[in-house]
Design a protein around this motif. Structure first.
Motif, PDB file in Angstrom:
ATOM      1  N   VAL A  19       0.873  -1.174   0.000  1.00 37.31           N
ATOM      2  CA  VAL A  19       0.000   0.000   0.000  1.00 37.31           C
ATOM      3  C   VAL A  19       0.909   1.222   0.000  1.00 37.31           C
ATOM      4  CG1 VAL A  19      -1.843   1.220   1.191  1.00 37.31           C
ATOM      5  CG2 VAL A  19      -1.744  -1.274   1.299  1.00 37.31           C
TER       6      VAL A  19
ATOM      7  N   LYS B 178      -8.659   3.001  -0.137  1.00 43.55           N
ATOM      8  CA  LYS B 178      -8.597   3.994   0.928  1.00 43.55           C
ATOM      9  C   LYS B 178      -8.205   3.282   2.210  1.00 43.55           C
ATOM     10  CE  LYS B 178     -12.023   7.213  -0.791  1.00 43.55           C
ATOM     11  NZ  LYS B 178     -13.330   7.818  -0.552  1.00 43.55           N
ATOM     12  N   GLY B 179      -7.512   3.988   3.078  1.00 45.86           N
ATOM     13  CA  GLY B 179      -7.142   3.334   4.321  1.00 45.86           C
ATOM     14  C   GLY B 179      -6.577   4.310   5.324  1.00 45.86           C
ATOM     15  N   PHE B 180      -6.213   3.771   6.475  1.00 49.01           N
ATOM     16  CA  PHE B 180      -5.480   4.580   7.457  1.00 49.01           C
ATOM     17  C   PHE B 180      -4.486   3.715   8.200  1.00 49.01           C
ATOM     18  CE2 PHE B 180      -9.291   3.339   9.971  1.00 49.01           C
ATOM     19  CZ  PHE B 180      -8.672   2.741  11.062  1.00 49.01           C
TER      20      PHE B 180
ATOM     21  N   ARG C  55      -1.483   4.335  11.643  1.00 44.99           N
ATOM     22  CA  ARG C  55      -1.535   4.688  13.068  1.00 44.99           C
ATOM     23  C   ARG C  55      -2.118   6.061  13.317  1.00 44.99           C
ATOM     24  NH1 ARG C  55       4.504   3.468  14.887  1.00 44.99           N
ATOM     25  NH2 ARG C  55       4.820   4.713  13.024  1.00 44.99           N
ATOM     26  N   GLN C  56      -1.965   6.967  12.322  1.00 45.21           N
ATOM     27  CA  GLN C  56      -2.499   8.331  12.517  1.00 45.21           C
ATOM     28  C   GLN C  56      -4.010   8.375  12.338  1.00 45.21           C
ATOM     29  OE1 GLN C  56       0.401   7.790  10.842  1.00 45.21           O
ATOM     30  NE2 GLN C  56       1.577   8.535  12.574  1.00 45.21           N
TER      31      GLN C  56
ATOM     32  N   LYS D  18      -5.080   5.653  -1.254  1.00 47.90           N
ATOM     33  CA  LYS D  18      -3.812   4.941  -1.395  1.00 47.90           C
ATOM     34  C   LYS D  18      -3.890   4.076  -2.638  1.00 47.90           C
ATOM     35  CE  LYS D  18      -2.262   6.387   2.579  1.00 47.90           C
ATOM     36  NZ  LYS D  18      -1.071   7.218   2.754  1.00 47.90           N
TER      37      LYS D  18
ATOM     38  N   VAL E 125       4.815  10.412   7.407  1.00 45.10           N
ATOM     39  CA  VAL E 125       3.781   9.452   7.796  1.00 45.10           C
ATOM     40  C   VAL E 125       2.910   9.120   6.590  1.00 45.10           C
ATOM     41  CG1 VAL E 125       3.719  10.160  10.206  1.00 45.10           C
ATOM     42  CG2 VAL E 125       2.129  11.192   8.568  1.00 45.10           C
ATOM     43  N   GLY E 126       2.404   7.896   6.583  1.00 46.41           N
ATOM     44  CA  GLY E 126       1.513   7.490   5.516  1.00 46.41           C
ATOM     45  C   GLY E 126       2.207   6.913   4.300  1.00 46.41           C
ATOM     46  N   ASP E 127       3.503   6.636   4.397  1.00 47.66           N
ATOM     47  CA  ASP E 127       4.228   6.055   3.259  1.00 47.66           C
ATOM     48  C   ASP E 127       3.692   4.680   2.885  1.00 47.66           C
ATOM     49  OD1 ASP E 127       5.872   8.112   2.656  1.00 47.66           O
ATOM     50  OD2 ASP E 127       7.692   7.239   3.517  1.00 47.66           O
TER      51      ASP E 127
ATOM     52  N   PHE F  64       3.122  -6.040   2.674  1.00 42.75           N
ATOM     53  CA  PHE F  64       2.761  -7.315   3.307  1.00 42.75           C
ATOM     54  C   PHE F  64       3.242  -8.447   2.402  1.00 42.75           C
ATOM     55  CE2 PHE F  64      -0.482  -4.078   4.024  1.00 42.75           C
ATOM     56  CZ  PHE F  64      -0.585  -4.035   5.405  1.00 42.75           C
TER      57      PHE F  64
HETATM   58  N1  LIG Z   1      -2.205  -2.926   9.852  1.00 42.89           N
HETATM   59  C1  LIG Z   1      -2.648  -2.611   8.639  1.00 42.89           C
HETATM   60  N2  LIG Z   1      -3.487  -3.436   8.010  1.00 42.89           N
HETATM   61  C2  LIG Z   1      -3.953  -3.144   6.764  1.00 42.89           C
HETATM   62  N3  LIG Z   1      -3.617  -2.041   6.091  1.00 42.89           N
HETATM   63  C3  LIG Z   1      -2.776  -1.183   6.684  1.00 42.89           C
HETATM   64  C4  LIG Z   1      -2.249  -1.422   7.984  1.00 42.89           C
HETATM   65  N4  LIG Z   1      -1.430  -0.400   8.290  1.00 42.89           N
HETATM   66  C5  LIG Z   1      -1.452   0.433   7.239  1.00 42.89           C
HETATM   67  N5  LIG Z   1      -2.269  -0.029   6.275  1.00 42.89           N
HETATM   68  C6  LIG Z   1      -2.556   0.572   4.988  1.00 42.89           C
HETATM   69  O1  LIG Z   1      -1.430   1.330   4.600  1.00 42.89           O
HETATM   70  C7  LIG Z   1      -1.797   2.706   4.413  1.00 42.89           C
HETATM   71  C8  LIG Z   1      -0.673   3.581   4.875  1.00 42.89           C
HETATM   72  O2  LIG Z   1      -0.385   3.265   6.209  1.00 42.89           O
HETATM   73  P1  LIG Z   1       0.618   4.178   7.035  1.00 42.89           P
HETATM   74  O3  LIG Z   1       1.841   4.391   6.243  1.00 42.89           O
HETATM   75  O4  LIG Z   1      -0.109   5.401   7.523  1.00 42.89           O
HETATM   76  O5  LIG Z   1       0.906   3.172   8.245  1.00 42.89           O
HETATM   77  P2  LIG Z   1       1.597   3.464   9.624  1.00 42.89           P
HETATM   78  O6  LIG Z   1       1.864   2.127  10.223  1.00 42.89           O
HETATM   79  O7  LIG Z   1       0.753   4.404  10.423  1.00 42.89           O
HETATM   80  O8  LIG Z   1       2.968   4.144   9.253  1.00 42.89           O
HETATM   81  P3  LIG Z   1       3.410   5.686   9.397  1.00 42.89           P
HETATM   82  O9  LIG Z   1       3.708   5.899  10.861  1.00 42.89           O
HETATM   83  O10 LIG Z   1       4.617   5.781   8.522  1.00 42.89           O
HETATM   84  O11 LIG Z   1       2.277   6.516   8.869  1.00 42.89           O
HETATM   85  C9  LIG Z   1      -3.060   2.877   5.197  1.00 42.89           C
HETATM   86  O12 LIG Z   1      -3.832   3.926   4.664  1.00 42.89           O
HETATM   87  C10 LIG Z   1      -3.730   1.532   5.017  1.00 42.89           C
HETATM   88  O13 LIG Z   1      -4.381   1.495   3.777  1.00 42.89           O
END
Ligand SMILES: Nc1ncnc2c1ncn2[C@@H]1O[C@H](COP(=O)(O)OP(=O)(O)OP(=O)(O)O)[C@@H](O)[C@H]1O
Length: 113
Positions: free
Chosen positions: A7, A34-36, A38-39, A58, A86-88, A92
């Motif tokens: 992602v 679309k997703g999120f 930790r933030q 995403k 954040v959000g890079d 998996f």
């Molecule tokens: N545990 C998860 N399971 C499924 N999808 C995830 C998970 N973590 C992140 N994603 C997907 O990846 C995208 C980007 O995640 P993100 O980079 O914000 O993760 P993060 O772990 O919070 O890292 P960072 O601190 O760099 O933001 C999310 O919008 C989501 O679609």
């Protein structure tokens, strides 16, 4: 075989695709998602008020590969998609049980060549 699901930020898609063209993958599936993380999305100001935006756009990449190139594919995506902000995204890696090329009936590694 491994299924690599990455992602990434949408604006990184072209660079990642370009970098992957140097690696011998046999295909790639790209989906707008679309997703999120930790933030939990972020907040945006709209007409003076702060709104939580839960899901951010995403791009999801799915790539089935032979075991031998899985690490290279992961490294290539990671080094190309990183901004350091954040959000890079995430990458998996799962075991992939079987693959079939529908046209020929070839299976597994043959179907990935
Ligand atoms: N545990 C998860 N399971 C499924 N999808 C995830 C998970 N973590 C992140 N994603 C997907 O990846 C995208 C980007 O995640 P993100 O980079 O914000 O993760 P993060 O772990 O919070 O890292 P960072 O601190 O760099 O933001 C999310 O919008 C989501 O679609």
């Amino acid at each position: 075989m491994k299924l690599i699901t990455a992602v990434i930020k949408p604006f990184k898609l072209d660079a990642v695709r370009e970098a992957l063209s140097e690696v011998n993958i046999s295909g790639i599936t790209v989906t707008e998602v679309k997703g999120f993380g930790r933030q939990r999305g972020h907040t945006e100001i709209y007409r003076g008020a702060e709104y939580a935006v839960d899901f951010l756009p995403k791009i999801k990449l799915e790539i089935a590969v032979p075991d031998e190139i899985a690490d290279l594919v992961v490294e290539t995506i990671a080094k190309t998609a990183v901004t350091g902000k954040v959000g890079d995204g995430k990458i998996f890696v799962s075991e992939l049980e079987s693959v079939m090329r529908i046209r020929t009936g070839e299976t597994n590694e043959e179907a990935l060549s």
